[in-house]
Design an enzyme around this catalytic site. Sequence first.
Site, mmCIF file in Angstrom:
data_model
loop_
_atom_site.group_PDB
_atom_site.id
_atom_site.type_symbol
_atom_site.label_atom_id
_atom_site.label_comp_id
_atom_site.label_asym_id
_atom_site.label_seq_id
_atom_site.Cartn_x
_atom_site.Cartn_y
_atom_site.Cartn_z
ATOM 1 N N HIS A 166 80.017 44.814 21.383
ATOM 2 C CA HIS A 166 79.474 43.603 21.658
ATOM 3 C C HIS A 166 78.060 43.461 21.078
ATOM 4 O O HIS A 166 77.410 44.466 21.132
ATOM 5 C CB HIS A 166 79.553 43.311 23.078
ATOM 6 N N GLU A 196 75.323 42.454 22.237
ATOM 7 C CA GLU A 196 74.235 42.599 23.241
ATOM 8 C C GLU A 196 74.008 44.086 23.375
ATOM 9 O O GLU A 196 73.044 44.665 23.274
ATOM 10 C CB GLU A 196 74.460 41.965 24.314
ATOM 11 N N SER A 213 83.751 35.211 23.803
ATOM 12 C CA SER A 213 82.739 35.061 25.050
ATOM 13 C C SER A 213 82.956 36.285 25.941
ATOM 14 O O SER A 213 83.764 35.983 26.840
ATOM 15 C CB SER A 213 82.570 33.859 25.369
ATOM 16 N N ASN A 225 81.306 36.648 29.029
ATOM 17 C CA ASN A 225 81.264 36.097 30.349
ATOM 18 C C ASN A 225 82.355 35.318 30.620
ATOM 19 O O ASN A 225 83.033 35.226 31.832
ATOM 20 C CB ASN A 225 79.832 35.650 30.765
#
Length: 309
Positions: free
Chosen positions: A124, A126, A225, A227
């Site tokens: 990911h 992040e 995504s 989340n």
Amino acid sequence: MNILLANPRGFCAGVDRAISIVERALELFSPPIYVRHEVVHNRYVVQNLKERGAVFVEELDQVPDDSIVIFSAHGVSQAVRAEAKRRGLKVFDATCPLVTKVHLQVARASRKGIECILIGHAGHPEVEGTMGQYDNSAGGVHLVESPEDVAKLVVKDPDNLCFVTQTTLSMDDTADVISSLQKKYPSIEGPRKDDICYATQNRQDAVRNVAEEVELFIVVGSKNSSNSNRLRELAQKKGTQAFLVDNADDVDATWFNGVERVAVTAGASAPEVLVKQVVDAIAKMAPSVVTEVEGQLEDTVFAVPAELR
């Protein structure tokens, strides 16, 4: 059919800020405006910005000299920042301030030589940006995703450890990993406040509050995504059939056979217009009553850089 709309849902303050940064840059400067990685993980948003002159790239070597580049909401490593500075690129940073908070924790651990354990999903962006804040070989940074990863983890000094988390994880799953870390390394230090962001927590709470009242849960969000995927998984763990859809075209009429109550929510990077389209598509299948379910009110706002105001 009863359609329950979970609250809060959709855009969070970090996503609003990131999109606004790209929009303002396009307004104030001539396209193309380069954006490193998708500014947020939503196909609709990215396509809309592309049509307005944003060019999305994965690496800075795809950005011409003397260009403007925007870092996505997910954040970047110190190496990426250094490369942009070396090349003299004009940078606007759309990193979510809550991600930046985690970056600062990792950078502090690096300076002090404290080994840092990041709870997150491999690959990911992040996670890549957060791990890229650590550059002290005297310590080290490790990535774990599960209690099983913790069991296999080997560190240099069990008494000189800290942990941080990706901001968009499942609260329940993360609690299990933290518990495993604390059992294995009793002196490990964690953040004063949970790194999972307020918007992730609120949207998961909203799903948790509604899931057992319905037979079907639709989560609006893109497949990449984090989340949004956690919202779908949470509904499924509550025993409710759940699907992740990018837009109304993904809605399958067969999902609704025998269903009388359906809930709809949206990940933090999905715009409300997509929720409306999904609700309209469901309503065409059967006479429907739409109810907004009360939830946590959100009033957090993150300002865009002064140069873009």
